[in-house]
Design a protein around this motif. Structure first.
Motif, mmCIF file in Angstrom:
data_model
loop_
_atom_site.group_PDB
_atom_site.id
_atom_site.type_symbol
_atom_site.label_atom_id
_atom_site.label_comp_id
_atom_site.label_asym_id
_atom_site.label_seq_id
_atom_site.Cartn_x
_atom_site.Cartn_y
_atom_site.Cartn_z
ATOM 1 N N LEU A 60 0.828 -1.207 0.000
ATOM 2 C CA LEU A 60 0.000 0.000 0.000
ATOM 3 C C LEU A 60 0.860 1.255 0.000
ATOM 4 N N VAL A 61 1.987 1.199 0.706
ATOM 5 C CA VAL A 61 2.922 2.332 0.715
ATOM 6 C C VAL A 61 3.506 2.537 -0.675
ATOM 7 N N GLU A 62 3.905 1.442 -1.311
ATOM 8 C CA GLU A 62 4.443 1.540 -2.668
ATOM 9 C C GLU A 62 3.392 2.075 -3.638
ATOM 10 N N ALA A 63 2.136 1.648 -3.442
ATOM 11 C CA ALA A 63 1.061 2.153 -4.307
ATOM 12 C C ALA A 63 0.876 3.657 -4.118
ATOM 13 N N GLY A 64 1.021 4.130 -2.881
ATOM 14 C CA GLY A 64 0.918 5.561 -2.623
ATOM 15 C C GLY A 64 1.996 6.343 -3.354
ATOM 16 N N TYR A 65 3.231 5.833 -3.329
ATOM 17 C CA TYR A 65 4.315 6.494 -4.056
ATOM 18 C C TYR A 65 4.073 6.451 -5.568
ATOM 19 N N ASP A 66 3.506 5.332 -6.049
ATOM 20 C CA ASP A 66 3.214 5.215 -7.482
ATOM 21 C C ASP A 66 2.186 6.231 -7.932
ATOM 22 N N LEU A 67 1.303 6.631 -6.983
ATOM 23 C CA LEU A 67 0.279 7.625 -7.296
ATOM 24 C C LEU A 67 0.763 9.046 -6.983
ATOM 25 N N TYR A 68 2.101 9.196 -6.871
ATOM 26 C CA TYR A 68 2.761 10.495 -6.713
ATOM 27 C C TYR A 68 2.437 11.169 -5.376
ATOM 28 N N ALA A 69 2.170 10.380 -4.364
ATOM 29 C CA ALA A 69 1.984 10.947 -3.029
ATOM 30 C C ALA A 69 3.345 11.254 -2.421
ATOM 31 N N THR A 70 3.410 12.329 -1.637
ATOM 32 C CA THR A 70 4.652 12.669 -0.959
ATOM 33 C C THR A 70 4.843 11.753 0.254
ATOM 34 N N ARG A 71 6.038 11.795 0.832
ATOM 35 C CA ARG A 71 6.297 10.981 2.019
ATOM 36 C C ARG A 71 5.344 11.332 3.158
ATOM 37 N N PHE A 72 5.097 12.623 3.333
ATOM 38 C CA PHE A 72 4.202 13.046 4.403
ATOM 39 C C PHE A 72 2.773 12.561 4.140
ATOM 40 N N GLN A 73 2.328 12.626 2.892
ATOM 41 C CA GLN A 73 0.984 12.150 2.561
ATOM 42 C C GLN A 73 0.857 10.644 2.777
ATOM 43 N N VAL A 74 1.889 9.891 2.426
ATOM 44 C CA VAL A 74 1.874 8.449 2.649
ATOM 45 C C VAL A 74 1.814 8.147 4.140
ATOM 46 N N LEU A 75 2.591 8.901 4.916
ATOM 47 C CA LEU A 75 2.586 8.705 6.367
ATOM 48 C C LEU A 75 1.217 9.033 6.957
ATOM 49 N N ARG A 76 0.633 10.155 6.530
ATOM 50 C CA ARG A 76 -0.618 10.621 7.128
ATOM 51 C C ARG A 76 -1.832 9.839 6.635
ATOM 52 N N ARG A 77 -1.851 9.459 5.363
ATOM 53 C CA ARG A 77 -3.048 8.848 4.787
ATOM 54 C C ARG A 77 -3.022 7.319 4.764
ATOM 55 N N ILE A 78 -1.818 6.729 4.853
ATOM 56 C CA ILE A 78 -1.725 5.268 4.729
ATOM 57 C C ILE A 78 -1.157 4.632 5.998
ATOM 58 N N ILE A 79 0.067 5.037 6.372
ATOM 59 C CA ILE A 79 0.767 4.348 7.463
ATOM 60 C C ILE A 79 0.091 4.624 8.807
ATOM 61 N N PHE A 80 -0.081 5.901 9.148
ATOM 62 C CA PHE A 80 -0.603 6.232 10.480
ATOM 63 C C PHE A 80 -1.988 5.652 10.739
ATOM 64 N N PRO A 81 -2.966 5.765 9.817
ATOM 65 C CA PRO A 81 -4.280 5.155 10.094
ATOM 66 C C PRO A 81 -4.210 3.648 10.325
ATOM 67 N N MET A 82 -3.280 2.972 9.638
ATOM 68 C CA MET A 82 -3.185 1.522 9.780
ATOM 69 C C MET A 82 -2.580 1.109 11.125
ATOM 70 N N VAL A 83 -1.680 1.932 11.650
ATOM 71 C CA VAL A 83 -1.002 1.581 12.903
ATOM 72 C C VAL A 83 -1.558 2.376 14.091
ATOM 73 N N LYS A 84 -2.685 3.068 13.888
ATOM 74 C CA LYS A 84 -3.264 3.892 14.955
ATOM 75 C C LYS A 84 -3.564 3.103 16.222
ATOM 76 N N PRO A 85 -4.112 1.869 16.135
ATOM 77 C CA PRO A 85 -4.331 1.114 17.383
ATOM 78 C C PRO A 85 -3.057 0.911 18.192
#
Length: 306
Positions: free
Chosen positions: A203-228
């Protein structure tokens, strides 16, 4: 004659009754060992302090009043207990800042560990858990040796010519913060790592493929998944930090008291067991509010990801 359904229900009731009877001794031990002392403290908080550190069995709400208020010695008027309020605010502030500091350090550490190969993850996990092998008091004294005026930090800064006199770190709120962040950092890293390890990095790689920045990947993909894991780590750090006793005593030097130090003072030199009990229950209430907030957030996260 009883029907098959009635026989089945009777057998089920006997089974439930037998389970309760078998569990009763263990439940009684748990109640007496865990709940019993808390009930004693609760009862003490509504009694009158004795002359020599005990209690008089006379009902009095004065201990609860004295948690945040104090009586004038001349006319019994009530005013805010500035010392108690200051200690409460200091304890909550340091606990919150410690939680934020450990999150800032623990999140990238957990991410680093989770992105290593499976062979090296166990090694990093082993290194994170090593501090737990050492007594808390020894670890706290180790921090003291680093931050004292003649410690490693000041010695290096003096030799490099960055400072001309030692920086007073010891016996300040900053010293307590450094000590608690060091002591409780593994409690933040481990829950986040447990969540991060299950993260699908495709999912992180897909975010980069869609031209998301590192901060956007962290905020929209990584953090919500590891929030618990973040919530669990925050609770695991905040609760013991709020009740910390050894670290504030050693690094605060008795001048920067926290709630546990105030409670110990009431049971010791203050000889006011009801007030110490009321303060203890007050800390428990704060912890329960934090736990309820955790359960509520965890439940919402589970519903969204379910």
């Amino acid at each position: 004659m009883a029907t098959a359904e009635e026989v089945a229900k009777a057998a089920e009731r006997r089974d439930v009754r037998d389970r309760w009877l078998l569990s009763a001794p263990a439940l009684l031990v748990i109640f007496l060992a865990a709940t019993g002392p808390l009930l004693i403290v609760l009862v003490y908080s509504f009694l009158t302090p004795g002359s020599y550190g005990d209690v008089k069995w006379q009902f009095s709400p004065e201990a609860w009043i004295a948690v945040f208020l104090e009586r004038d010695i001349f006319d019994d008027t009530l005013s805010v207990a500035a010392a108690h309020v200051t200690i409460f605010l200091r304890s909550i502030k340091l606990s919150v800042v410690t939680t934020i500091a450990t999150l800032a350090l623990g999140f990238p550490t957990a991410y680093f560990m989770a992105t290593r190969s499976e062979k090296t993850r166990d090694l990093w996990l082993f290194l994170i858990t090593i501090p737990f092998w050492t007594n808390l008091l020894i670890r706290t004294f180790a921090v003291l040796q680093i931050i004292r005026n003649e410690g490693i930090i000041n010695t290096i800064l003096l030799k490099l010519g960055i400072i001309s006199a030692p920086i007073q770190i010891l016996y300040t709120d900053t010293a307590i913060l450094i000590g608690m962040a060091y002591v409780y950092l593994p409690l933040m890293v481990l829950p986040i790592y447990a969540s991060m390890e299950k993260l699908d990095f495709r999912l992180v790689e897909a975010g980069y493929d869609l031209y998301a920045t590192r901060f956007q990947v962290l905020r929209r993909i990584i953090f919500p998944m590891v929030k618990p894991g973040v919530i669990a780590g925050s609770i695991l750090v905040f609760i013991p930090a709020l009740g910390a006793y050894v670290t504030p005593s050693v690094l605060g030097g008795g001048k920067n008291m926290m709630l546990s130090n105030l409670i110990e003072l009431q049971f010791g030199q203050g000889r006011n067991w009801p007030l110490g009990s009321a303060l203890s229950i007050a800390v428990m209430i704060i912890v329960m509010v934090a736990l309820l907030a955790y359960v509520r957030n965890a439940g919402k996260s589970g519903v969204r990801h379910g």
